[in-house]
Design an enzyme around this catalytic site. Structure first.
Site, PDB file in Angstrom:
ATOM      1  N   GLU A  68     -71.508 -75.249 -11.682  1.00  0.00           N
ATOM      2  CA  GLU A  68     -71.219 -75.740 -13.036  1.00  0.00           C
ATOM      3  C   GLU A  68     -69.731 -75.560 -13.275  1.00  0.00           C
ATOM      4  O   GLU A  68     -69.199 -74.460 -13.129  1.00  0.00           O
ATOM      5  CB  GLU A  68     -72.058 -74.960 -14.056  1.00  0.00           C
ATOM      6  N   CYS A  92     -66.233 -73.845 -21.845  1.00  0.00           N
ATOM      7  CA  CYS A  92     -66.286 -75.082 -21.074  1.00  0.00           C
ATOM      8  C   CYS A  92     -66.669 -76.231 -21.997  1.00  0.00           C
ATOM      9  O   CYS A  92     -66.334 -77.377 -21.751  1.00  0.00           O
ATOM     10  CB  CYS A  92     -67.286 -74.947 -19.945  1.00  0.00           C
TER      11      CYS A  92
HETATM   12  P1  NAD Z   1     -62.476 -69.792 -11.855  1.00  0.00           P
HETATM   13  O1  NAD Z   1     -62.920 -70.998 -11.119  1.00  0.00           O
HETATM   14  O2  NAD Z   1     -61.067 -69.393 -11.738  1.00  0.00           O
HETATM   15  O3  NAD Z   1     -63.326 -68.524 -11.369  1.00  0.00           O
HETATM   16  C1  NAD Z   1     -64.735 -68.525 -11.449  1.00  0.00           C
HETATM   17  C2  NAD Z   1     -65.271 -67.484 -10.477  1.00  0.00           C
HETATM   18  O4  NAD Z   1     -64.947 -67.887  -9.150  1.00  0.00           O
HETATM   19  C3  NAD Z   1     -64.669 -66.097 -10.656  1.00  0.00           C
HETATM   20  O5  NAD Z   1     -65.674 -65.121 -10.478  1.00  0.00           O
HETATM   21  C4  NAD Z   1     -63.655 -66.014  -9.548  1.00  0.00           C
HETATM   22  O6  NAD Z   1     -63.425 -64.694  -9.116  1.00  0.00           O
HETATM   23  C5  NAD Z   1     -64.328 -66.817  -8.450  1.00  0.00           C
HETATM   24  N1  NAD Z   1     -63.414 -67.383  -7.463  1.00  0.00           N
HETATM   25  C6  NAD Z   1     -62.087 -67.632  -7.586  1.00  0.00           C
HETATM   26  N2  NAD Z   1     -61.610 -68.155  -6.433  1.00  0.00           N
HETATM   27  C7  NAD Z   1     -62.650 -68.271  -5.593  1.00  0.00           C
HETATM   28  C8  NAD Z   1     -62.810 -68.756  -4.266  1.00  0.00           C
HETATM   29  N3  NAD Z   1     -61.790 -69.235  -3.590  1.00  0.00           N
HETATM   30  N4  NAD Z   1     -64.035 -68.724  -3.735  1.00  0.00           N
HETATM   31  C9  NAD Z   1     -65.097 -68.262  -4.414  1.00  0.00           C
HETATM   32  N5  NAD Z   1     -65.013 -67.773  -5.669  1.00  0.00           N
HETATM   33  C10 NAD Z   1     -63.805 -67.778  -6.241  1.00  0.00           C
HETATM   34  O7  NAD Z   1     -62.900 -70.001 -13.377  1.00  0.00           O
HETATM   35  P2  NAD Z   1     -62.697 -69.017 -14.601  1.00  0.00           P
HETATM   36  O8  NAD Z   1     -61.256 -69.002 -14.977  1.00  0.00           O
HETATM   37  O9  NAD Z   1     -63.371 -67.722 -14.342  1.00  0.00           O
HETATM   38  O10 NAD Z   1     -63.548 -69.747 -15.726  1.00  0.00           O
HETATM   39  C11 NAD Z   1     -63.074 -70.839 -16.443  1.00  0.00           C
HETATM   40  C12 NAD Z   1     -63.635 -72.126 -15.895  1.00  0.00           C
HETATM   41  O11 NAD Z   1     -65.047 -72.078 -15.888  1.00  0.00           O
HETATM   42  C13 NAD Z   1     -63.276 -73.341 -16.726  1.00  0.00           C
HETATM   43  O12 NAD Z   1     -62.966 -74.391 -15.872  1.00  0.00           O
HETATM   44  C14 NAD Z   1     -64.553 -73.624 -17.478  1.00  0.00           C
HETATM   45  O13 NAD Z   1     -64.697 -74.952 -17.919  1.00  0.00           O
HETATM   46  C15 NAD Z   1     -65.578 -73.257 -16.480  1.00  0.00           C
HETATM   47  N6  NAD Z   1     -66.867 -72.970 -17.090  1.00  0.00           N
HETATM   48  C16 NAD Z   1     -67.866 -73.868 -16.912  1.00  0.00           C
HETATM   49  C17 NAD Z   1     -69.100 -73.655 -17.502  1.00  0.00           C
HETATM   50  C18 NAD Z   1     -70.220 -74.639 -17.343  1.00  0.00           C
HETATM   51  O14 NAD Z   1     -71.351 -74.301 -17.660  1.00  0.00           O
HETATM   52  N7  NAD Z   1     -69.968 -75.828 -16.864  1.00  0.00           N
HETATM   53  C19 NAD Z   1     -69.309 -72.505 -18.258  1.00  0.00           C
HETATM   54  C20 NAD Z   1     -68.261 -71.594 -18.393  1.00  0.00           C
HETATM   55  C21 NAD Z   1     -67.042 -71.839 -17.806  1.00  0.00           C
END
Ligand code: NAD
Length: 516
Positions: free
Chosen positions: A287, A321
């Protein structure tokens, strides 16, 4: 098990003196717990590493929330192996027992509601109301998924066939890697983790490094609720570790990710590459981000629309999001609406979220505020700054609610997710043009339409291509069970968290037939 039929948890009224006092006490209690050092939890064992990282309070950056272990390849491998070992027994535990674990955890969370909210006020800068909403959603996920697991259990009827006794049943998948974002650090983390667990899987939870203390609350509550060792393994460390080691591990059966599009696509790619010792196609639930729009039609209650826009754009500083980052307004009402939107925005209180009356707090970290500043500079080239455009006061990452008018549909401000309090306003010639603009992005998560015209609404239902569509209300605030949540296109795999299909993503169907 006589559990009341699920319904969404009511939010706490923070105008009530008793509630104000309880929350203040909870904030004081949690403050006394800040600054501790946390271990990894692998197979029920606490474990430390050579290196740690620190989680800070974004609203008061000198305040340490906690110190956390920086896991490496060795610990990642141990975590998957611990989960794999625990899967042998957990997958055979009755669904009633598994669901009961979620129900017990939800009871504990109800008792500690304010304290859990307080952790999020400190760790990710949520206002009281936003933090309480996060806890309420968590309780809802636990209740809903517990009940859903019971509904999925047992033999499912198939078409009968003479001479045989066919049926189908759902069985768990195996070891899952749970990678949540920081912005709903209890709700999304708990939802993703417990949906997997209640379906009979075991997991490695790799929380966001911006919210590891909040994720730890879930881990310890699940333990208190009787979850056996090894079912939920808590592994803190850099995101890249999750990508490289956990996602690529041959014993990983599925990955449940919520976060940015860039990271989600990377995980999807890494999961698709087969490695030595792997005997399945890894399942990826991802997501991702949004560039969500609210359309305001010429036939709409503009006062209501302005309230919905401001709340969706600046609630939790635009760090949802589902946040409204594009306001698409039909030009006839543009001037009148913008007057209202700017007026309401200028009345928003920004400041330390431990103060009850602050509606907005800090954004989550240094790189987030820098990104916002970069986009504000871009915005100044692409449109007209109506309000905001600068940092707020305080010893943290405070940024004023910001609105740019006159943004073109192809502009970066109209296309790229900023994830902060920045709203782009786009003018449409008429309602059809507004719909066309709304769909002109790679994302498709949430959207709202303010119109009193039923034909236009019906057209929106047919043509506005988003996973969650609303009429005459804000585009944030999806409730578990009521508004199953998930987006189209680059917003993700449309998993519909909090919906009746969600648990299917964590199970596989086995078809069984006996010759009579
Ligand atoms: P992010 O993508 O930076 O990180 C998300 C998670 O992924 C974290 O736990 C992070 O440690 C991990 N991560 C980072 N690099 C990685 C890699 N290379 N491999 C595997 N895991 C890795 O996102 P964020 O800043 O934590 O959250 C904000 C984002 O999340 C926004 O884009 C927002 O729209 C989205 N979001 C989406 C939903 C939805 O339901 N669609 C809900 C909440 C947030």
């Amino acid at each position: 098990m006589n559990r009341e039929q699920y319904k969404p948890t009511e939010l706490i009224d923070f105008s009530d003196e008793n509630n104000i006092e309880s929350m203040q006490n909870a904030l004081d209690r949690v403050k006394g717990k800040l600054g501790q050092t946390y271990s990894l939890k692998l197979g029920g064992q606490e474990m430390t590493t050579d290196d740690t990282f620190t989680s800070f309070n974004p609203g008061n950056i000198d305040e340490v929330i906690g110190h956390f272990q920086k896991a490496g390849e060795r610990e990642a491998d141990m975590a998957v192996k611990a989960a794999s070992e625990a899967f042998k027994s957990w997958s055979r535990v009755s669904v009633e027992e598994r669901a009961n674990c979620l129900f017990k955890a939800s009871d504990i969370m109800r008792e500690r509601r304010m304290e859990l909210a307080a952790w999020m006020v400190y760790e990710v800068g949520k206002s009281w109301a936003e933090a309480d909403g996060d806890v309420a959603e968590t309780i809802d996920f636990l209740e809903f998924y517990g009940q859903e697991a019971l509904r999925y259990s047992g033999k499912k009827e198939v078409v009968s066939f003479s001479g045989e006794s066919p049926y189908m049943e759902y069985i768990p998948l195996g070891v899952g890697i749970i990678i949540p974002p920081w912005n709903f650090p209890l709700a999304i983390t708990s939802g993703m983790a417990t949906a997997a667990i209640v379906s009979g899987n075991t997991i490695v939870l790799k929380p966001s490094s911006d919210a590891p203390a909040t994720a730890y609350q879930l881990v310890s509550i699940m333990e208190e609720a009787g979850l056996p060792p090894g079912v939920l393994n808590y592994l803190t460390g850099p995101g890249a570790l999750a990508g490289e080691k956990l996602v690529r591990h041959p014993k990983t059966r599925f990955i449940s990710f919520t976060g940015s599009m860039e990271v989600g696509l990377g995980i999807n790619k890494a999961a698709a590459e087969m490695v030595d010792g792997q005997v399945w196609i890894k399942r990826v639930v991802a997501e991702m981000g949004g560039k969500d729009a609210i359309i305001v039609d010429s036939e709409a209650n503009l006062e209501e629309a302005a309230i919905g826009v401001v709340s969706s754009a600046f609630g939790y500083n635009g760090q949802k999001c589902s946040a409204c980052s594009r306001l698409i307004v039909v030009e006839d009402v543009h001037e009148e609406l913008m007057k209202k939107v700017v007026e309401k925005t200028s009345a928003l209180k920004l400041g330390d979220p431990t103060e009850r009356t602050n509606f907005m707090g800090p954004v989550v970290n240094e790189s987030s505020i820098r990104k916002i500043e970069e986009y504000v500079e871009i915005g100044k080239e692409e449109g007209e700054l109506l309000i905001g455009g600068e940092r707020g006061e305080g010893n943290g990452y405070y940024y004023k609610p910001t609105i740019f008018d006159g943004i073109d549909r192809g502009a970066r401000l109209a296309q790229e997710e900023i994830f902060g309090p920045v709203l782009a306003v786009l003018k449409a010639k008429d309602f059809d043009d507004a719909l066309d603009i709304a769909n002109d992005t790679i994302f498709g998560l949430t959207g709202a339409v303010y119109t009193d015209n039923n034909d236009k609404w019906e057209k929106s239902v047919r043509e506005f291509h988003v996973g969650n569509l609303y009429r005459n209300r804000k585009c944030t605030g999806a409730l578990v069970g009521v508004h199953p949540f998930g987006g189209f296109n680059m917003s993700g795999t449309d998993s519909k968290a909090g919906g009746a299909d969600y648990l299917l993503l964590f199970q596989q169907a086995k078809s069984v037939s006996e010759k009579l």
